[in-house]
Design a protein around this motif. Sequence first.
Motif, mmCIF file in Angstrom:
data_model
loop_
_atom_site.group_PDB
_atom_site.id
_atom_site.type_symbol
_atom_site.label_atom_id
_atom_site.label_comp_id
_atom_site.label_asym_id
_atom_site.label_seq_id
_atom_site.Cartn_x
_atom_site.Cartn_y
_atom_site.Cartn_z
ATOM 1 N N ASP A 19 36.126 50.017 39.379
ATOM 2 C CA ASP A 19 35.911 50.248 37.951
ATOM 3 C C ASP A 19 34.446 50.536 37.648
ATOM 4 O OD1 ASP A 19 35.840 47.342 38.685
ATOM 5 O OD2 ASP A 19 35.029 47.158 36.663
ATOM 6 N N ARG A 20 33.519 50.067 38.496
ATOM 7 C CA ARG A 20 32.087 50.324 38.288
ATOM 8 C C ARG A 20 31.736 51.775 38.576
ATOM 9 N NH1 ARG A 20 30.239 45.319 42.202
ATOM 10 N NH2 ARG A 20 31.522 43.694 41.222
ATOM 11 N N SER A 21 32.602 52.479 39.313
ATOM 12 C CA SER A 21 32.311 53.851 39.713
ATOM 13 C C SER A 21 33.081 54.891 38.906
ATOM 14 C CB SER A 21 32.642 54.036 41.205
ATOM 15 O OG SER A 21 31.920 53.120 42.005
ATOM 16 N N LEU A 22 33.901 54.464 37.951
ATOM 17 C CA LEU A 22 34.691 55.416 37.167
ATOM 18 C C LEU A 22 33.776 56.324 36.353
ATOM 19 C CD1 LEU A 22 37.530 53.029 35.930
ATOM 20 C CD2 LEU A 22 37.718 54.806 37.684
ATOM 21 N N ALA A 23 34.123 57.610 36.329
ATOM 22 C CA ALA A 23 33.298 58.589 35.619
ATOM 23 C C ALA A 23 33.690 58.724 34.151
ATOM 24 C CB ALA A 23 33.378 59.950 36.311
ATOM 25 N N VAL A 24 35.008 58.650 33.862
ATOM 26 C CA VAL A 24 35.448 58.856 32.479
ATOM 27 C C VAL A 24 36.408 57.780 31.990
ATOM 28 C CG1 VAL A 24 35.070 61.362 32.325
ATOM 29 C CG2 VAL A 24 37.202 60.507 33.327
ATOM 30 N N TYR A 25 37.317 57.341 32.824
ATOM 31 C CA TYR A 25 38.372 56.447 32.346
ATOM 32 C C TYR A 25 37.780 55.158 31.775
ATOM 33 C CZ TYR A 25 42.705 53.913 31.925
ATOM 34 O OH TYR A 25 43.771 53.215 31.411
ATOM 35 N N GLY A 26 38.191 54.836 30.544
ATOM 36 C CA GLY A 26 37.737 53.624 29.886
ATOM 37 C C GLY A 26 36.295 53.654 29.410
ATOM 38 N N ARG A 27 35.654 54.856 29.414
ATOM 39 C CA ARG A 27 34.227 54.943 29.075
ATOM 40 C C ARG A 27 33.990 55.702 27.751
ATOM 41 N NH1 ARG A 27 30.903 57.723 32.100
ATOM 42 N NH2 ARG A 27 29.178 56.317 31.568
ATOM 43 N N ARG A 28 34.839 55.501 26.799
ATOM 44 C CA ARG A 28 34.711 56.184 25.503
ATOM 45 C C ARG A 28 33.317 55.993 24.911
ATOM 46 N NH1 ARG A 28 38.576 55.010 20.211
ATOM 47 N NH2 ARG A 28 37.678 56.612 18.848
ATOM 48 N N ASP A 29 32.719 57.112 24.484
ATOM 49 C CA ASP A 29 31.397 57.177 23.846
ATOM 50 C C ASP A 29 30.238 56.894 24.801
ATOM 51 O OD1 ASP A 29 32.561 57.830 21.403
ATOM 52 O OD2 ASP A 29 32.729 55.730 20.792
ATOM 53 N N GLY A 75 48.350 57.847 38.841
ATOM 54 C CA GLY A 75 48.595 57.303 37.516
ATOM 55 C C GLY A 75 47.513 57.731 36.545
ATOM 56 N N ASN A 76 47.464 57.059 35.412
ATOM 57 C CA ASN A 76 46.578 57.465 34.322
ATOM 58 C C ASN A 76 45.104 57.459 34.725
ATOM 59 O OD1 ASN A 76 46.807 58.397 31.649
ATOM 60 N ND2 ASN A 76 46.050 56.463 30.841
ATOM 61 N N ILE A 77 44.695 56.437 35.453
ATOM 62 C CA ILE A 77 43.276 56.305 35.807
ATOM 63 C C ILE A 77 42.823 57.450 36.700
ATOM 64 C CG2 ILE A 77 41.573 54.900 37.023
ATOM 65 C CD1 ILE A 77 43.223 52.436 36.263
ATOM 66 N N TYR A 78 43.519 57.633 37.827
ATOM 67 C CA TYR A 78 43.045 58.609 38.807
ATOM 68 C C TYR A 78 43.356 60.043 38.394
ATOM 69 C CZ TYR A 78 42.171 54.371 41.332
ATOM 70 O OH TYR A 78 41.699 53.125 41.673
ATOM 71 N N GLY A 137 40.134 49.215 45.276
ATOM 72 C CA GLY A 137 40.898 49.597 44.109
ATOM 73 C C GLY A 137 40.160 49.322 42.813
ATOM 74 N N THR A 138 40.876 49.520 41.706
ATOM 75 C CA THR A 138 40.301 49.336 40.372
ATOM 76 C C THR A 138 40.928 48.122 39.710
ATOM 77 O OG1 THR A 138 39.941 51.718 40.114
ATOM 78 C CG2 THR A 138 39.963 50.392 38.104
ATOM 79 N N SER A 139 40.127 47.163 39.320
ATOM 80 C CA SER A 139 40.604 45.953 38.649
ATOM 81 C C SER A 139 39.900 45.821 37.300
ATOM 82 C CB SER A 139 40.316 44.707 39.493
ATOM 83 O OG SER A 139 40.951 44.773 40.740
ATOM 84 N N ARG A 148 42.473 63.373 45.960
ATOM 85 C CA ARG A 148 42.379 62.683 47.250
ATOM 86 C C ARG A 148 41.025 61.999 47.403
ATOM 87 N NH1 ARG A 148 45.309 67.623 49.536
ATOM 88 N NH2 ARG A 148 47.374 66.853 50.134
ATOM 89 N N ASP A 149 39.963 62.686 46.987
ATOM 90 C CA ASP A 149 38.618 62.123 47.136
ATOM 91 C C ASP A 149 38.451 60.856 46.305
ATOM 92 O OD1 ASP A 149 37.891 64.112 48.875
ATOM 93 O OD2 ASP A 149 36.751 65.280 47.415
ATOM 94 N N VAL A 150 38.849 60.914 45.045
ATOM 95 C CA VAL A 150 38.615 59.763 44.177
ATOM 96 C C VAL A 150 39.479 58.586 44.597
ATOM 97 C CG1 VAL A 150 40.307 60.353 42.361
ATOM 98 C CG2 VAL A 150 38.268 59.036 41.784
#
Length: 320
Positions: free
Chosen positions: A275-285, A211-214, A257-259, A246-248
């Motif tokens: 969600d603490r380990s996301l590199a880009v998703y939801g991390r604008r700026d 989906g969008n996140i991964y 999972g991501t909550s 596959r890795d992520v």
Amino acid sequence: MPELPEVEVVRRGLERWVSGRTIASADVLHPRAVRRNAGELADQLKGREIRSAERRGKYLWLPLGDEGEHAAAEPAADRTAEHPSGPESAEHVAGEALLAHLGMSGQLLMVDPDAPLEKHLRVRIGFADGGPDLRFVDQRTFGHVLVAPLTVPVRPSHAGPYRPVPEPVAHIAPDPFEDVFDDTEFAIRVRRRRTGIKRALLDQSLISGVGNIYADEALWRARLHWARPTETLTTKKIAELLAAARDVMSEALGEGGTSFDSLYVNVNGESGYFDRSLAVYGRRDEPCRRCGTPIRREAFMNRSSYSCPRCQPRPRDARP
């Protein structure tokens, strides 16, 4: 919407809590959550044993034994069908399953039978042993459960054993963790699609579960912009992207999972923390974890795409 890791977390919980148990009752508290057979669900489920918990992409299903039949008569490991070898082969029915799609806010919870009913409870399934109920809770009621026939898909491009899947899921491509997923065929089909690579990752006829996140996270790891034309990608680069996906997703699965809110939880009502380990998703700026450049957010299919301008430069021939 829950993606493959979140749904797999739920599947593992269901495997532990409901396999081998016999259903005593099924109460539908909101007809839209059951769709086409709301008035029949109790009759379809009562007295049937749940054999296992299965998943393809974002779909879950619980294969059912016949009423009064003990699942041990046909072990889950033996319930596969050999791949048809000739053009005359056709899909055939191989039993039934309780199919579930969580939608935007659906939850499958194991709850003590005496516990108060949840505010957004849609379906309640009780068991003959008097143990925990299986409850389908869905605030927005976009998800659903239903009894569907299990069919053996015919995909001549693959070889090897095929497990039965619910009929509504048969048209969906295997997910990247299935043995029948063919990396080479995926690369060929992606290059022929002539679209942006993120659209291809979200195309359930090519690959399920992403989906969008991964998609954003895998593209960042592979250093690809989401609008990169698929026909410009080499087979090697597509392989790198698959490996990144596959890795992520494996890492996310390891963290439950991501909550982002309380809507996604496992069968015990616990949230994941990837969600603490996301590199880009939801991390604008916020700074890119690789180069420090502020993450950008771009509009994509009425949603958003997140990427690093330096690590993932937008191609001149970008496809929306």
